[in-house]
Scaffold this motif. Sequence first.
Motif, PDB file in Angstrom:
ATOM      1  N   TYR A  30       1.124  -1.352   0.099  1.00 54.90           N
ATOM      2  CA  TYR A  30      -0.099  -0.091   0.110  1.00 54.90           C
ATOM      3  C   TYR A  30       0.899   1.179  -0.004  1.00 54.90           C
ATOM      4  O   TYR A  30       0.259   2.316  -0.598  1.00 54.90           O
ATOM      5  CB  TYR A  30      -0.994   0.125   1.260  1.00 54.90           C
ATOM      6  CG  TYR A  30      -2.010   1.080   1.284  1.00 54.90           C
ATOM      7  CD1 TYR A  30      -3.011   0.989   0.393  1.00 54.90           C
ATOM      8  CD2 TYR A  30      -1.822   2.206   2.125  1.00 54.90           C
ATOM      9  CE1 TYR A  30      -4.087   2.025   0.144  1.00 54.90           C
ATOM     10  CE2 TYR A  30      -2.675   3.105   2.021  1.00 54.90           C
ATOM     11  CZ  TYR A  30      -3.964   3.028   0.989  1.00 54.90           C
ATOM     12  OH  TYR A  30      -4.967   4.005   0.895  1.00 54.90           O
ATOM     13  N   VAL A  31       2.036   1.194   0.775  1.00 53.35           N
ATOM     14  CA  VAL A  31       3.001   2.264   0.593  1.00 53.35           C
ATOM     15  C   VAL A  31       3.386   2.555  -0.810  1.00 53.35           C
ATOM     16  O   VAL A  31       3.530   3.914  -1.046  1.00 53.35           O
ATOM     17  CB  VAL A  31       3.947   2.140   1.699  1.00 53.35           C
ATOM     18  CG1 VAL A  31       4.981   3.177   1.375  1.00 53.35           C
ATOM     19  CG2 VAL A  31       3.563   1.961   3.174  1.00 53.35           C
ATOM     20  N   ALA A  32       3.804   1.529  -1.480  1.00 50.05           N
ATOM     21  CA  ALA A  32       4.259   1.957  -2.811  1.00 50.05           C
ATOM     22  C   ALA A  32       3.157   2.504  -3.751  1.00 50.05           C
ATOM     23  O   ALA A  32       3.206   3.162  -4.695  1.00 50.05           O
ATOM     24  CB  ALA A  32       4.505   0.425  -3.529  1.00 50.05           C
ATOM     25  N   TYR A  33       1.860   2.116  -3.380  1.00 52.97           N
ATOM     26  CA  TYR A  33       0.597   2.700  -4.005  1.00 52.97           C
ATOM     27  C   TYR A  33       0.601   4.026  -3.908  1.00 52.97           C
ATOM     28  O   TYR A  33       0.394   5.028  -4.761  1.00 52.97           O
ATOM     29  CB  TYR A  33      -0.622   1.816  -3.612  1.00 52.97           C
ATOM     30  CG  TYR A  33      -1.974   2.382  -3.985  1.00 52.97           C
ATOM     31  CD1 TYR A  33      -2.441   2.528  -5.562  1.00 52.97           C
ATOM     32  CD2 TYR A  33      -2.703   3.122  -2.992  1.00 52.97           C
ATOM     33  CE1 TYR A  33      -3.509   3.295  -5.725  1.00 52.97           C
ATOM     34  CE2 TYR A  33      -3.914   3.849  -3.508  1.00 52.97           C
ATOM     35  CZ  TYR A  33      -4.263   3.840  -4.813  1.00 52.97           C
ATOM     36  OH  TYR A  33      -5.354   4.452  -5.170  1.00 52.97           O
ATOM     37  N   LEU A  34       0.766   4.557  -2.513  1.00 50.10           N
ATOM     38  CA  LEU A  34       0.721   5.692  -2.078  1.00 50.10           C
ATOM     39  C   LEU A  34       2.054   6.852  -2.715  1.00 50.10           C
ATOM     40  O   LEU A  34       1.726   7.787  -3.058  1.00 50.10           O
ATOM     41  CB  LEU A  34       0.653   6.117  -0.599  1.00 50.10           C
ATOM     42  CG  LEU A  34      -0.579   5.737   0.240  1.00 50.10           C
ATOM     43  CD1 LEU A  34      -0.352   5.613   1.615  1.00 50.10           C
ATOM     44  CD2 LEU A  34      -1.708   6.269  -0.605  1.00 50.10           C
ATOM     45  N   GLY A  35       2.871   6.002  -2.782  1.00 53.17           N
ATOM     46  CA  GLY A  35       4.175   6.740  -3.520  1.00 53.17           C
ATOM     47  C   GLY A  35       3.862   6.873  -4.975  1.00 53.17           C
ATOM     48  O   GLY A  35       4.309   7.951  -5.479  1.00 53.17           O
ATOM     49  N   GLY A  36       3.152   5.860  -5.825  1.00 55.46           N
ATOM     50  CA  GLY A  36       2.926   6.130  -7.135  1.00 55.46           C
ATOM     51  C   GLY A  36       1.960   7.033  -7.068  1.00 55.46           C
ATOM     52  O   GLY A  36       2.183   8.080  -8.266  1.00 55.46           O
ATOM     53  N   LEU A  37       0.924   7.299  -6.303  1.00 55.75           N
ATOM     54  CA  LEU A  37      -0.180   8.436  -6.448  1.00 55.75           C
ATOM     55  C   LEU A  37       0.732   9.755  -6.326  1.00 55.75           C
ATOM     56  O   LEU A  37       0.283  10.888  -6.999  1.00 55.75           O
ATOM     57  CB  LEU A  37      -1.151   8.142  -5.446  1.00 55.75           C
ATOM     58  CG  LEU A  37      -2.316   7.166  -5.736  1.00 55.75           C
ATOM     59  CD1 LEU A  37      -3.183   7.221  -4.402  1.00 55.75           C
ATOM     60  CD2 LEU A  37      -2.777   7.714  -7.094  1.00 55.75           C
ATOM     61  N   ALA A  38       1.589   9.732  -5.463  1.00 54.32           N
ATOM     62  CA  ALA A  38       2.437  11.034  -5.263  1.00 54.32           C
ATOM     63  C   ALA A  38       3.284  11.457  -6.384  1.00 54.32           C
ATOM     64  O   ALA A  38       3.082  12.595  -6.666  1.00 54.32           O
ATOM     65  CB  ALA A  38       3.365  10.869  -4.004  1.00 54.32           C
ATOM     66  N   VAL A  39       3.864  10.609  -6.900  1.00 58.11           N
ATOM     67  CA  VAL A  39       4.668  10.660  -8.332  1.00 58.11           C
ATOM     68  C   VAL A  39       3.922  11.215  -9.267  1.00 58.11           C
ATOM     69  O   VAL A  39       3.965  12.342  -9.978  1.00 58.11           O
ATOM     70  CB  VAL A  39       5.483   9.439  -8.474  1.00 58.11           C
ATOM     71  CG1 VAL A  39       6.177   9.608 -10.011  1.00 58.11           C
ATOM     72  CG2 VAL A  39       6.500   9.459  -7.519  1.00 58.11           C
ATOM     73  N   LEU A  40       2.704  10.564  -9.339  1.00 59.99           N
ATOM     74  CA  LEU A  40       1.673  10.897 -10.408  1.00 59.99           C
ATOM     75  C   LEU A  40       1.293  12.282 -10.190  1.00 59.99           C
ATOM     76  O   LEU A  40       1.121  13.059 -11.161  1.00 59.99           O
ATOM     77  CB  LEU A  40       0.410   9.729 -10.596  1.00 59.99           C
ATOM     78  CG  LEU A  40      -0.499  10.021 -11.734  1.00 59.99           C
ATOM     79  CD1 LEU A  40       0.033  10.067 -13.111  1.00 59.99           C
ATOM     80  CD2 LEU A  40      -1.677   8.968 -11.485  1.00 59.99           C
ATOM     81  N   GLY A  41       0.853  12.522  -8.989  1.00 61.66           N
ATOM     82  CA  GLY A  41       0.334  13.963  -8.692  1.00 61.66           C
ATOM     83  C   GLY A  41       1.157  15.148  -8.776  1.00 61.66           C
ATOM     84  O   GLY A  41       0.875  16.101  -9.515  1.00 61.66           O
ATOM     85  N   MET A  42       2.418  14.825  -8.637  1.00 59.90           N
ATOM     86  CA  MET A  42       3.659  15.767  -8.679  1.00 59.90           C
ATOM     87  C   MET A  42       3.840  15.934 -10.563  1.00 59.90           C
ATOM     88  O   MET A  42       3.988  17.106 -10.826  1.00 59.90           O
ATOM     89  CB  MET A  42       5.057  15.419  -8.206  1.00 59.90           C
ATOM     90  CG  MET A  42       4.776  15.641  -6.726  1.00 59.90           C
ATOM     91  SD  MET A  42       6.384  15.219  -5.806  1.00 59.90           S
ATOM     92  CE  MET A  42       6.607  13.413  -6.128  1.00 59.90           C
ATOM     93  N   CYS A  43       3.893  14.734 -11.120  1.00 63.11           N
ATOM     94  CA  CYS A  43       4.058  15.025 -12.454  1.00 63.11           C
ATOM     95  C   CYS A  43       2.929  15.783 -13.345  1.00 63.11           C
ATOM     96  O   CYS A  43       3.081  16.565 -13.959  1.00 63.11           O
ATOM     97  CB  CYS A  43       4.184  13.531 -13.209  1.00 63.11           C
ATOM     98  SG  CYS A  43       5.621  12.906 -12.696  1.00 63.11           S
ATOM     99  N   LEU A  44       1.690  15.333 -12.806  1.00 60.59           N
ATOM    100  CA  LEU A  44       0.556  16.047 -13.297  1.00 60.59           C
ATOM    101  C   LEU A  44       0.517  17.553 -12.793  1.00 60.59           C
ATOM    102  O   LEU A  44      -0.006  18.558 -13.816  1.00 60.59           O
ATOM    103  CB  LEU A  44      -0.839  15.532 -13.180  1.00 60.59           C
ATOM    104  CG  LEU A  44      -0.944  13.954 -13.620  1.00 60.59           C
ATOM    105  CD1 LEU A  44      -2.403  13.416 -12.978  1.00 60.59           C
ATOM    106  CD2 LEU A  44      -1.104  14.206 -15.251  1.00 60.59           C
ATOM    107  N   GLY A  45       0.796  17.892 -11.610  1.00 60.94           N
ATOM    108  CA  GLY A  45       0.772  19.211 -11.354  1.00 60.94           C
ATOM    109  C   GLY A  45       1.930  20.035 -11.845  1.00 60.94           C
ATOM    110  O   GLY A  45       1.573  21.186 -12.570  1.00 60.94           O
ATOM    111  N   LEU A  46       2.869  19.350 -12.313  1.00 62.42           N
ATOM    112  CA  LEU A  46       4.041  20.231 -12.952  1.00 62.42           C
ATOM    113  C   LEU A  46       3.353  20.397 -14.470  1.00 62.42           C
ATOM    114  O   LEU A  46       3.896  21.450 -15.174  1.00 62.42           O
ATOM    115  CB  LEU A  46       5.385  19.480 -13.005  1.00 62.42           C
ATOM    116  CG  LEU A  46       6.747  19.883 -13.661  1.00 62.42           C
ATOM    117  CD1 LEU A  46       6.820  21.254 -13.140  1.00 62.42           C
ATOM    118  CD2 LEU A  46       7.580  19.085 -13.638  1.00 62.42           C
ATOM    119  N   LEU A  47       2.923  19.481 -15.358  1.00 64.53           N
ATOM    120  CA  LEU A  47       2.486  19.687 -16.713  1.00 64.53           C
ATOM    121  C   LEU A  47       1.403  20.550 -16.647  1.00 64.53           C
ATOM    122  O   LEU A  47       1.392  21.510 -17.345  1.00 64.53           O
ATOM    123  CB  LEU A  47       1.900  18.133 -16.827  1.00 64.53           C
ATOM    124  CG  LEU A  47       1.532  18.191 -18.138  1.00 64.53           C
ATOM    125  CD1 LEU A  47       2.581  18.257 -19.235  1.00 64.53           C
ATOM    126  CD2 LEU A  47       0.697  16.854 -18.650  1.00 64.53           C
TER     127      LEU A  47
END
Length: 71
Positions: A30-47
């Motif tokens: 589950y922590v890997a899932y949360l990390g993936g969501l965090a990375v996805l959120g940062m990438c989308l926010g930057l884009l």
Amino acid sequence: MILNPIEAVCVYVVQPIIDLLAYLQNDVHYVAYLGGLAVLGMCLGLLFSIITVLWYRSLHPEEFAKVEKGE
């Protein structure tokens, strides 16, 4: 049959991301899932922030034009 652009984006971009997040949540940890969501959120926010700045600059070019000093 040729896919329309929305289908192409959904099938080839969004669906693999969703599959990866489901794999991380169900099979890895589950922590890997949360990390993936965090990375996805940062990438989308930057884009989206880059797109927003470009959009704003294209609508208001006079604010970013170089101002020449008159004597």
